[in-house]
Design a protein around this motif. Sequence first.
Motif, short mmCIF file in Angstrom:
data_model
loop_
_atom_site.label_atom_id
_atom_site.label_comp_id
_atom_site.label_asym_id
_atom_site.label_seq_id
_atom_site.Cartn_x
_atom_site.Cartn_y
_atom_site.Cartn_z
N LEU A 133 61.80 2.87 -35.09
CA LEU A 133 61.26 3.76 -34.05
C LEU A 133 61.84 3.41 -32.69
O LEU A 133 62.09 4.30 -31.87
CB LEU A 133 59.73 3.66 -34.04
CG LEU A 133 58.98 4.53 -33.03
CD1 LEU A 133 59.37 6.00 -33.15
CD2 LEU A 133 57.47 4.37 -33.20
N ALA A 134 62.06 2.13 -32.42
CA ALA A 134 62.67 1.73 -31.15
C ALA A 134 64.08 2.26 -31.03
O ALA A 134 64.50 2.70 -29.96
CB ALA A 134 62.66 0.20 -31.04
N THR A 135 64.83 2.25 -32.13
CA THR A 135 66.19 2.79 -32.13
C THR A 135 66.18 4.28 -31.84
O THR A 135 67.00 4.80 -31.09
CB THR A 135 66.87 2.52 -33.48
OG1 THR A 135 66.83 1.11 -33.77
CG2 THR A 135 68.30 2.99 -33.48
N GLU A 136 65.21 4.98 -32.43
CA GLU A 136 65.07 6.42 -32.19
C GLU A 136 64.76 6.71 -30.73
O GLU A 136 65.33 7.65 -30.14
CB GLU A 136 63.96 6.96 -33.09
CG GLU A 136 63.68 8.44 -32.90
CD GLU A 136 62.47 8.90 -33.70
OE1 GLU A 136 61.82 9.88 -33.28
OE2 GLU A 136 62.17 8.26 -34.73
N LEU A 137 63.89 5.90 -30.13
CA LEU A 137 63.53 6.11 -28.73
C LEU A 137 64.72 5.87 -27.81
O LEU A 137 64.89 6.56 -26.81
CB LEU A 137 62.39 5.17 -28.34
CG LEU A 137 61.02 5.47 -28.96
CD1 LEU A 137 60.06 4.32 -28.69
CD2 LEU A 137 60.46 6.77 -28.43
N GLU A 138 65.56 4.90 -28.16
CA GLU A 138 66.72 4.60 -27.34
C GLU A 138 67.68 5.79 -27.30
O GLU A 138 68.29 6.08 -26.27
CB GLU A 138 67.44 3.36 -27.89
CG GLU A 138 68.59 2.87 -27.04
CD GLU A 138 68.14 2.26 -25.73
OE1 GLU A 138 68.99 2.13 -24.83
OE2 GLU A 138 66.95 1.92 -25.58
N SER A 139 67.80 6.50 -28.41
CA SER A 139 68.73 7.63 -28.47
C SER A 139 68.11 8.94 -27.99
O SER A 139 68.78 9.75 -27.35
CB SER A 139 69.26 7.80 -29.90
OG SER A 139 68.19 8.07 -30.80
N ASP A 140 66.81 9.13 -28.26
CA ASP A 140 66.18 10.42 -27.97
C ASP A 140 65.27 10.41 -26.75
O ASP A 140 64.91 11.47 -26.23
CB ASP A 140 65.37 10.89 -29.19
CG ASP A 140 66.24 11.10 -30.42
OD1 ASP A 140 67.46 11.23 -30.26
OD2 ASP A 140 65.69 11.10 -31.54
N GLY A 141 64.85 9.22 -26.29
CA GLY A 141 63.95 9.16 -25.15
C GLY A 141 62.51 9.54 -25.52
O GLY A 141 62.15 9.64 -26.70
#
Length: 251
Positions: free
Chosen positions: A235-243
């Motif tokens: 989920l952290a990786t997703e937030l880094e790319s999508d905000g």
Amino acid sequence: MSTLEIKDLHVQIETAEGPKQILRGVSLTINSGEIHAVMGPNGSGKSTLAYTIAGHPKYEVTGGQILLDGEDVLEMSVDERARAGLFLAMQYPVEVPGVTNTNFLRTAKTAIDGQAPALRTWVKDVKDAMESLRMGPEMAQRDLNTGFSGGEKKRNEILQMKLLKPRFAVLDETDSGLDIDALRVVSEGVNQIHEETGNGILLITHYSRILQYIKPDFVHVFVDGRIAEEGGPELATELESDGYDRFLARA
């Protein structure tokens, strides 16, 4: 195993316009040995959660509970929370002129353990901990955080955690203001104490870069005083790319 439980927590602060609700029903359980990352945009309530756990008087709990192994944390004073095993690494560590770093550390250790540490052992423990965080020996005699750079202050917070060995540590944006080298050193210090003590960690951050060094077991997205989504490290990786846009739009 110890457990820190946050149940349906509601918190407000006083403003010039009257009370303002910040946390709107936060529930979160952290067990010994677990690392939980809390991520979210500015103003989402992340730091409010940290300071409420620590007992800052600015934050008024209007509902819910915080329990440490079943004991009501909200009924404890700030020093009682520290003695019970709670620790807060502050986003903006305060400067205390006139109190040396070494005196502060020994006084804190004495207060938490109920007795002063043996001097010979204590001096070695402080020296070893400072070396592991790449802190020069002269920092022990400097006034607490006074004139320290942002990176030095953050290392000093982790030094306190290494020496006090809390059961649960709340790290409030410990990565802010750190360059790459300092971030690595601080992260290594957190990982080392986590491995040695098996403590629980609540890591509050805006960005995933610190999570490249401190691997979370769980990630919680904070938006508008609530947990909007929960998941694993992915989920952290997703937030880094999508905000945070999709969570803000939903809020």
